[in-house]
Every structure is written in C-alpha cells, then in structure tokens.
Motif scaffolding. Structure first.
Motif, mmCIF file in Angstrom:
data_model
loop_
_atom_site.group_PDB
_atom_site.id
_atom_site.type_symbol
_atom_site.label_atom_id
_atom_site.label_comp_id
_atom_site.label_asym_id
_atom_site.label_seq_id
_atom_site.Cartn_x
_atom_site.Cartn_y
_atom_site.Cartn_z
ATOM 1 N N ILE A 105 4.266 13.194 -2.809
ATOM 2 C CA ILE A 105 3.181 12.405 -2.210
ATOM 3 C C ILE A 105 3.751 11.188 -1.497
ATOM 4 C CG2 ILE A 105 1.113 11.040 -2.716
ATOM 5 C CD1 ILE A 105 0.638 13.026 -5.081
ATOM 6 N N ILE A 106 4.700 10.516 -2.131
ATOM 7 C CA ILE A 106 5.320 9.341 -1.515
ATOM 8 C C ILE A 106 5.962 9.721 -0.181
ATOM 9 C CG2 ILE A 106 7.259 7.717 -1.705
ATOM 10 C CD1 ILE A 106 6.579 7.507 -4.715
ATOM 11 N N ARG A 107 6.743 10.798 -0.181
ATOM 12 C CA ARG A 107 7.424 11.207 1.058
ATOM 13 C C ARG A 107 6.428 11.605 2.145
ATOM 14 N NH1 ARG A 107 10.507 9.320 -1.891
ATOM 15 N NH2 ARG A 107 12.648 9.878 -2.336
ATOM 16 N N ALA A 108 5.360 12.313 1.767
ATOM 17 C CA ALA A 108 4.362 12.752 2.752
ATOM 18 C C ALA A 108 3.612 11.573 3.351
ATOM 19 C CB ALA A 108 3.390 13.738 2.118
ATOM 20 N N VAL A 109 3.339 10.559 2.552
ATOM 21 C CA VAL A 109 2.656 9.373 3.067
ATOM 22 C C VAL A 109 3.598 8.577 3.965
ATOM 23 C CG1 VAL A 109 1.628 7.140 2.438
ATOM 24 C CG2 VAL A 109 1.004 9.204 1.170
ATOM 25 N N GLU A 110 4.839 8.446 3.557
ATOM 26 C CA GLU A 110 5.790 7.647 4.326
ATOM 27 C C GLU A 110 6.265 8.344 5.592
ATOM 28 O OE1 GLU A 110 7.574 5.020 0.605
ATOM 29 O OE2 GLU A 110 8.826 6.599 1.451
ATOM 30 N N GLN A 111 6.254 9.680 5.581
ATOM 31 C CA GLN A 111 6.699 10.438 6.750
ATOM 32 C C GLN A 111 5.741 11.599 7.018
ATOM 33 O OE1 GLN A 111 10.881 11.515 6.550
ATOM 34 N NE2 GLN A 111 11.276 9.771 5.240
ATOM 35 N N GLN A 154 -3.286 9.003 0.166
ATOM 36 C CA GLN A 154 -3.190 7.640 0.710
ATOM 37 C C GLN A 154 -3.702 6.626 -0.299
ATOM 38 O OE1 GLN A 154 -1.815 6.714 3.530
ATOM 39 N NE2 GLN A 154 -1.824 8.482 4.870
ATOM 40 N N ALA A 155 -4.764 6.990 -1.014
ATOM 41 C CA ALA A 155 -5.366 6.063 -1.980
ATOM 42 C C ALA A 155 -4.451 5.808 -3.173
ATOM 43 C CB ALA A 155 -6.718 6.610 -2.451
ATOM 44 N N ILE A 156 -3.707 6.810 -3.596
ATOM 45 C CA ILE A 156 -2.851 6.662 -4.783
ATOM 46 C C ILE A 156 -1.447 6.141 -4.422
ATOM 47 C CG2 ILE A 156 -1.871 9.006 -4.870
ATOM 48 C CD1 ILE A 156 -2.438 8.887 -7.906
ATOM 49 N N TYR A 157 -1.104 6.172 -3.155
ATOM 50 C CA TYR A 157 0.227 5.756 -2.716
ATOM 51 C C TYR A 157 0.620 4.350 -3.201
ATOM 52 C CZ TYR A 157 4.075 4.222 0.208
ATOM 53 O OH TYR A 157 5.265 3.695 0.641
ATOM 54 N N PRO A 158 -0.243 3.332 -3.094
ATOM 55 C CA PRO A 158 0.188 1.998 -3.555
ATOM 56 C C PRO A 158 0.634 1.983 -5.014
ATOM 57 C CG PRO A 158 -1.802 1.813 -2.236
ATOM 58 C CD PRO A 158 -1.578 3.289 -2.467
ATOM 59 N N THR A 159 -0.023 2.755 -5.859
ATOM 60 C CA THR A 159 0.365 2.843 -7.271
ATOM 61 C C THR A 159 1.729 3.507 -7.413
ATOM 62 O OG1 THR A 159 -1.941 2.989 -7.929
ATOM 63 C CG2 THR A 159 -0.315 3.784 -9.526
ATOM 64 N N TYR A 197 5.333 1.677 -8.599
ATOM 65 C CA TYR A 197 6.168 2.186 -9.684
ATOM 66 C C TYR A 197 7.626 2.269 -9.220
ATOM 67 C CZ TYR A 197 8.282 5.345 -13.043
ATOM 68 O OH TYR A 197 9.138 5.899 -13.972
ATOM 69 N N GLU A 198 7.844 2.819 -8.033
ATOM 70 C CA GLU A 198 9.215 2.921 -7.498
ATOM 71 C C GLU A 198 9.865 1.548 -7.369
ATOM 72 O OE1 GLU A 198 10.383 6.581 -4.672
ATOM 73 O OE2 GLU A 198 9.120 5.078 -3.747
ATOM 74 N N VAL A 199 9.122 0.590 -6.841
ATOM 75 C CA VAL A 199 9.649 -0.767 -6.665
ATOM 76 C C VAL A 199 9.985 -1.381 -8.017
ATOM 77 C CG1 VAL A 199 9.041 -3.118 -5.932
ATOM 78 C CG2 VAL A 199 8.493 -1.171 -4.460
ATOM 79 N N GLU A 200 9.059 -1.251 -8.971
ATOM 80 C CA GLU A 200 9.275 -1.814 -10.307
ATOM 81 C C GLU A 200 10.510 -1.213 -10.970
ATOM 82 O OE1 GLU A 200 7.292 -1.250 -14.678
ATOM 83 O OE2 GLU A 200 5.916 -1.407 -12.981
ATOM 84 N N LYS A 201 10.665 0.099 -10.909
ATOM 85 C CA LYS A 201 11.816 0.755 -11.540
ATOM 86 C C LYS A 201 13.107 0.364 -10.832
ATOM 87 C CE LYS A 201 9.833 2.224 -14.844
ATOM 88 N NZ LYS A 201 10.097 1.556 -16.099
ATOM 89 N N SER A 202 13.073 0.259 -9.531
ATOM 90 C CA SER A 202 14.265 -0.136 -8.776
ATOM 91 C C SER A 202 14.693 -1.550 -9.146
ATOM 92 C CB SER A 202 13.997 -0.059 -7.273
ATOM 93 O OG SER A 202 13.752 1.264 -6.890
ATOM 94 N N GLN A 203 13.729 -2.457 -9.198
ATOM 95 C CA GLN A 203 14.039 -3.839 -9.538
ATOM 96 C C GLN A 203 14.604 -3.934 -10.954
ATOM 97 O OE1 GLN A 203 10.304 -5.800 -8.731
ATOM 98 N NE2 GLN A 203 10.838 -6.155 -6.592
ATOM 99 N N HIS A 204 14.016 -3.194 -11.878
ATOM 100 C CA HIS A 204 14.499 -3.203 -13.259
ATOM 101 C C HIS A 204 15.929 -2.669 -13.342
ATOM 102 C CE1 HIS A 204 14.535 -2.808 -17.605
ATOM 103 N NE2 HIS A 204 14.939 -1.568 -17.459
ATOM 104 N N LEU A 205 16.163 -1.566 -12.664
ATOM 105 C CA LEU A 205 17.467 -0.913 -12.722
ATOM 106 C C LEU A 205 18.569 -1.779 -12.097
ATOM 107 C CD1 LEU A 205 18.738 1.785 -13.632
ATOM 108 C CD2 LEU A 205 18.319 2.645 -11.336
ATOM 109 N N LEU A 206 18.218 -2.492 -11.046
ATOM 110 C CA LEU A 206 19.221 -3.267 -10.309
ATOM 111 C C LEU A 206 19.242 -4.750 -10.684
ATOM 112 C CD1 LEU A 206 18.596 -1.643 -6.816
ATOM 113 C CD2 LEU A 206 20.443 -1.128 -8.433
#
Length: 133
Positions: free
Chosen positions: A36-42, A95-100, A104-113
C-alpha cells in the motif's frame, strides 16, 4: 564479516515481527502494508515494478496485489499503450490509511537509527547502497 549479514537479517526479522503485530488488527500483517505504501507513493507502477520495489518474487507479489484489490486497497488498470501490462493504483481506502502506515515507518526508522549521528546515518546509507543482492 558474516556477522554483519546476520545482524541485518536479525534487524529485518525484528521489524517484520513488530509490523505484523502492529498491523494485525487492520489485517495488513505479513508485509501487506508495504504494498500500500509503495502504491500510494508511486501510483501507476506495473506489477513487475511493484514486485521489484518490495523485493518479492513476481508470483507472490501478484497474489498479494490481487488480495489487496479484493480488500479494496488497490486497483489494477490496463496500460493504455500495452494491454498486457497492468498498472497498480491506490484506492481512496489506501490513501486514507497511508498516513498511519507512513508514520509507522518513520517511527521505526527513527527508533532504529537513534544511536547514530547524521553523518553515521549517511555513511550507513552509502554502504548499504553498495551491497549486491
């Protein structure tokens, strides 16, 4: 050196376990949310491009896309120039669920790095880019 690849694999598995638990209530576990993320972004990628983007074999990717179409997250449309090609588009539901999903991706990335400086993060990105799969 082999320990580096094992560590990358362990990190991948931990993220997958966490995302499966996190998205289970939405029935988007087993990495369905990534499609879903990839389809919304591209929007408009053809099926093979989407499979490559999520780094999954094309047969599995096609089955997953069909499942997400049935669930109302994605649509398939014929390419106007080549009717053999199906292009993948997100629905309003996606599109409606994409922000959630993105949060999640941003939060996990920030935590990991979190333990790496900006310079170390840039170096890590450069080094990972060099890896051949």
């Amino acid at each position: 050196m082999f320990t580096i690849i094992r560590r990358i694999g362990a990190i991948t598995r931990l993220i997958e376990i966490d995302s499966n638990q996190h998205f289970k209530p939405l029935k988007l576990n087993n990495d369905l949310f990534i499609y879903i993320i990839r389809a919304v972004e591209q929007p408009g990628m053809f099926l093979a491009q989407l499979a490559d983007a999520v780094q999954i074999d094309r047969t599995t990717s096609f089955r997953t896309v069909k499942s997400l179409v049935k669930r109302g997250y994605l649509t398939l449309k014929n390419d106007p120039d080549n009717l053999k090609i199906k292009r993948v588009y997100p629905t309003e539901k996606a599109q409606a669920i994409y922000p959630t999903l993105h949060a999640y991706e941003v939060e996990k990335s920030q935590h990991l790095l979190a333990q790496l400086s900006k310079a170390e993060q840039a170096t890590l990105a450069q080094l990972l880019q060099k890896l051949q799969v």
